[in-house]
Design a protein around this motif. Structure first.
Motif, PDB file in Angstrom:
ATOM      1  N   ASP A  83      25.301 -42.349  -1.115  1.00 24.36           N
ATOM      2  CA  ASP A  83      25.621 -40.922  -1.129  1.00 24.36           C
ATOM      3  C   ASP A  83      24.405 -40.117  -1.559  1.00 24.36           C
ATOM      4  O   ASP A  83      23.617 -40.564  -2.414  1.00 24.36           O
ATOM      5  CB  ASP A  83      26.787 -40.639  -2.076  1.00 24.36           C
ATOM      6  CG  ASP A  83      28.131 -40.960  -1.428  1.00 24.36           C
ATOM      7  OD1 ASP A  83      28.140 -41.408  -0.264  1.00 24.36           O
ATOM      8  OD2 ASP A  83      29.177 -40.790  -2.095  1.00 24.36           O
ATOM      9  N   ASP A  84      24.244 -38.942  -0.972  1.00 22.87           N
ATOM     10  CA  ASP A  84      23.112 -38.087  -1.309  1.00 22.87           C
ATOM     11  C   ASP A  84      23.232 -37.593  -2.745  1.00 22.87           C
ATOM     12  O   ASP A  84      24.315 -37.200  -3.202  1.00 22.87           O
ATOM     13  CB  ASP A  84      23.045 -36.887  -0.369  1.00 22.87           C
ATOM     14  CG  ASP A  84      22.681 -37.295   1.045  1.00 22.87           C
ATOM     15  OD1 ASP A  84      22.006 -38.339   1.201  1.00 22.87           O
ATOM     16  OD2 ASP A  84      23.068 -36.582   1.998  1.00 22.87           O
ATOM     17  N   ILE A  85      22.115 -37.589  -3.435  1.00 24.79           N
ATOM     18  CA  ILE A  85      22.061 -37.104  -4.811  1.00 24.79           C
ATOM     19  C   ILE A  85      21.097 -35.927  -4.866  1.00 24.79           C
ATOM     20  O   ILE A  85      20.091 -35.909  -4.127  1.00 24.79           O
ATOM     21  CB  ILE A  85      21.605 -38.239  -5.771  1.00 24.79           C
ATOM     22  CG1 ILE A  85      21.805 -37.837  -7.222  1.00 24.79           C
ATOM     23  CG2 ILE A  85      20.163 -38.628  -5.525  1.00 24.79           C
ATOM     24  CD1 ILE A  85      21.658 -38.987  -8.194  1.00 24.79           C
ATOM     25  N   PRO A  86      21.370 -34.904  -5.679  1.00 21.63           N
ATOM     26  CA  PRO A  86      20.448 -33.764  -5.767  1.00 21.63           C
ATOM     27  C   PRO A  86      19.026 -34.217  -6.078  1.00 21.63           C
ATOM     28  O   PRO A  86      18.802 -35.145  -6.872  1.00 21.63           O
ATOM     29  CB  PRO A  86      21.044 -32.931  -6.909  1.00 21.63           C
ATOM     30  CG  PRO A  86      22.510 -33.264  -6.900  1.00 21.63           C
ATOM     31  CD  PRO A  86      22.576 -34.710  -6.513  1.00 21.63           C
ATOM     32  N   ASP A  87      18.063 -33.579  -5.444  1.00 17.60           N
ATOM     33  CA  ASP A  87      16.656 -33.977  -5.595  1.00 17.60           C
ATOM     34  C   ASP A  87      16.211 -33.990  -7.050  1.00 17.60           C
ATOM     35  O   ASP A  87      15.401 -34.837  -7.448  1.00 17.60           O
ATOM     36  CB  ASP A  87      15.762 -33.028  -4.783  1.00 17.60           C
ATOM     37  CG  ASP A  87      15.956 -33.195  -3.288  1.00 17.60           C
ATOM     38  OD1 ASP A  87      16.467 -34.255  -2.865  1.00 17.60           O
ATOM     39  OD2 ASP A  87      15.606 -32.259  -2.542  1.00 17.60           O
ATOM     40  N   ARG A  88      16.718 -33.049  -7.848  1.00 18.57           N
ATOM     41  CA  ARG A  88      16.261 -32.965  -9.238  1.00 18.57           C
ATOM     42  C   ARG A  88      16.675 -34.177 -10.065  1.00 18.57           C
ATOM     43  O   ARG A  88      16.125 -34.413 -11.137  1.00 18.57           O
ATOM     44  CB  ARG A  88      16.785 -31.678  -9.888  1.00 18.57           C
ATOM     45  CG  ARG A  88      18.293 -31.600 -10.020  1.00 18.57           C
ATOM     46  CD  ARG A  88      18.711 -30.261 -10.617  1.00 18.57           C
ATOM     47  NE  ARG A  88      20.138 -30.112 -10.813  1.00 18.57           N
ATOM     48  CZ  ARG A  88      21.005 -29.770  -9.867  1.00 18.57           C
ATOM     49  NH1 ARG A  88      20.556 -29.516  -8.647  1.00 18.57           N
ATOM     50  NH2 ARG A  88      22.295 -29.662 -10.121  1.00 18.57           N
ATOM     51  N   TYR A  89      17.669 -34.946  -9.588  1.00 26.12           N
ATOM     52  CA  TYR A  89      18.136 -36.123 -10.320  1.00 26.12           C
ATOM     53  C   TYR A  89      17.555 -37.427  -9.774  1.00 26.12           C
ATOM     54  O   TYR A  89      17.739 -38.489 -10.390  1.00 26.12           O
ATOM     55  CB  TYR A  89      19.672 -36.210 -10.251  1.00 26.12           C
ATOM     56  CG  TYR A  89      20.392 -35.087 -10.954  1.00 26.12           C
ATOM     57  CD1 TYR A  89      19.970 -34.599 -12.183  1.00 26.12           C
ATOM     58  CD2 TYR A  89      21.523 -34.498 -10.366  1.00 26.12           C
ATOM     59  CE1 TYR A  89      20.639 -33.569 -12.820  1.00 26.12           C
ATOM     60  CE2 TYR A  89      22.198 -33.469 -10.995  1.00 26.12           C
ATOM     61  CZ  TYR A  89      21.754 -33.012 -12.223  1.00 26.12           C
ATOM     62  OH  TYR A  89      22.417 -31.988 -12.849  1.00 26.12           O
ATOM     63  N   TYR A  90      16.880 -37.361  -8.652  1.00 24.37           N
ATOM     64  CA  TYR A  90      16.447 -38.602  -8.003  1.00 24.37           C
ATOM     65  C   TYR A  90      15.282 -39.253  -8.764  1.00 24.37           C
ATOM     66  O   TYR A  90      14.315 -38.597  -9.162  1.00 24.37           O
ATOM     67  CB  TYR A  90      16.005 -38.346  -6.562  1.00 24.37           C
ATOM     68  CG  TYR A  90      15.503 -39.597  -5.874  1.00 24.37           C
ATOM     69  CD1 TYR A  90      16.402 -40.504  -5.323  1.00 24.37           C
ATOM     70  CD2 TYR A  90      14.140 -39.874  -5.807  1.00 24.37           C
ATOM     71  CE1 TYR A  90      15.955 -41.663  -4.693  1.00 24.37           C
ATOM     72  CE2 TYR A  90      13.673 -41.030  -5.193  1.00 24.37           C
ATOM     73  CZ  TYR A  90      14.586 -41.925  -4.644  1.00 24.37           C
ATOM     74  OH  TYR A  90      14.144 -43.072  -4.050  1.00 24.37           O
ATOM     75  N   LYS A  91      15.406 -40.566  -8.957  1.00 28.01           N
ATOM     76  CA  LYS A  91      14.325 -41.379  -9.506  1.00 28.01           C
ATOM     77  C   LYS A  91      14.250 -42.653  -8.675  1.00 28.01           C
ATOM     78  O   LYS A  91      15.280 -43.294  -8.414  1.00 28.01           O
ATOM     79  CB  LYS A  91      14.576 -41.725 -10.971  1.00 28.01           C
ATOM     80  CG  LYS A  91      14.494 -40.552 -11.929  1.00 28.01           C
ATOM     81  CD  LYS A  91      14.695 -41.012 -13.369  1.00 28.01           C
ATOM     82  CE  LYS A  91      14.632 -39.848 -14.341  1.00 28.01           C
ATOM     83  NZ  LYS A  91      14.848 -40.299 -15.755  1.00 28.01           N
TER      84      LYS A  91
END
Length: 348
Positions: free
Chosen positions: A143-151
């Motif tokens: 599932d897509d996750i907001p860019d600001r949370y991606y690691k």
């Protein structure tokens, strides 16, 4: 009211996730906190329920003003927090969110955990399962996750655990993964304000889904950090991180522990945060008016009757002529009033 049921599968057992959940929540709260923003732990202590038995009660304040959209920030105060209360009787938990600034806003989350891939359609009580709701599967890997949370280190499409050898999670992993468990979350969002209800409830559900996705991704991505912990060790980790998180948030907003606030005998029936009623009713010296100070007179102490009018002339009243309109206006002018503007009081 908007009701949704989220089902989040994990490549873990229910017993393993009990440790991983506590570790993830503590570490995630610390990472997402900054001065004046984040999660403040107010209370965290054992709690026993007559129906569910021994559990853990936690109360937190979630400061998230900067995380709100611009249209929401325009109508809420800058010092804004949501109160989270959670009762954890694992594998069953209840969580409630309220906001004193928005009395018609609330979130209720009922959670159950089972060792399956989200196939139980009757996991909640009959009264709840019959309500109209949308079932949403959350895929922690795809599932897509907001860019600001991606690691990159938490991208489960590429992550493999060294200690458990679980992962990499490939397409369709829920049908092939062993072990596997599912978090079932029945989420009710209420914002009973005409004209804003639908928009706010949908927005809050979007936030909740993002938080659930991120938290469960992190719980598995950090599995090598907690998989060897005992319950006592993770509780000690909780206490250590709780202190560090509260210090990270700082003294603004102030940290208040309800469990440590003493109650006076005169305020046992009131909230712990309310000041007790003073026993002395005398005003402090700074507010007392000097007895020698001349009293301001708003009217004459004696009433002088006018001279009788000549015979044949009608009297305006038994006590003399009526006062002029100008005189009444000057004596009742709003400029002499010291009342505060109620709109200004509401903004203080």
């Amino acid at each position: 009211m908007l009701l949704k049921e989220y089902r989040i599968c994990m490549p873990l057992t229910v017993e393993e996730y009990r440790i991983g959940q506590l570790y993830m929540i503590s570490k995630h709260s610390h990472e997402q906190s900054d001065r004046g923003e984040g999660v403040e732990v107010v209370q965290n202590e054992p709690f026993e329920d007559p129906l569910h038995g021994q559990g853990q009660f936690t109360e937190k304040r979630v400061y998230l003003n900067s995380k709100l959209p611009s249209w929401a920030r325009a109508v809420v105060p800058k010092i804004f927090y949501v109160t989270e209360k959670a009762w954890n009787y694992y594998p069953y938990t209840v969580t409630e969110y309220t906001c004193s600034f928005l009395p018609k806003f609330s979130i209720h989350i009922e959670t159950k955990y089972e060792d399956n891939k989200g196939s139980n359609d009757n996991i909640f009580d009959s009264e709840l399962k019959d309500q109209e709701r949308e079932v949403c599967f959350v895929d922690i890997a795809y599932d897509d996750i907001p860019d600001r949370y991606y690691k990159e280190s938490e991208d489960l499409r590429y992550f493999k655990s060294e200690k458990t050898s679980r992962g990499v999670l490939q397409e369709g992993w829920r049908d092939t993964q062993h072990p596997i468990m599912c978090s079932y979350k029945l989420v009710t969002v209420k914002f009973e304000v005409w004209g804003l209800q639908t928009r706010v409830e949908q927005f809050v559900h979007k936030l909740i889904r993002d938080v659930l996705l991120l938290g469960h991704r992190q719980a598995f991505a950090w599995v090598d950090e907690w998989i060897d912990m005992t319950m006592d060790e993770v509780r000690e980790f909780e206490r250590t991180i709780q202190e560090a998180t509260n210090q990270k948030i700082g003294m603004f907003p102030p940290s208040i522990s309800i469990s440590e606030t003493p109650l006076s005998s005169s305020s046992l029936t009131g909230p712990a945060s309310a000041p007790s009623t003073p026993l002395c009713t005398d005003a402090p010296d700074s507010l007392s008016v000097s007895k020698d100070r001349p009293r301001k007179k708003s009217a004459p102490e004696t009433l002088t009757l006018s001279e009788p009018s000549p015979s044949g002339v009608q009297h305006g009243s038994a006590t003399g002529p009526l006062p002029s309109l100008n005189h009444l206006q000057s004596s009742t002018s709003p400029s002499s009033s010291s009342s505060a503007d109620p709109t200004e009081m509401g903004e203080q």
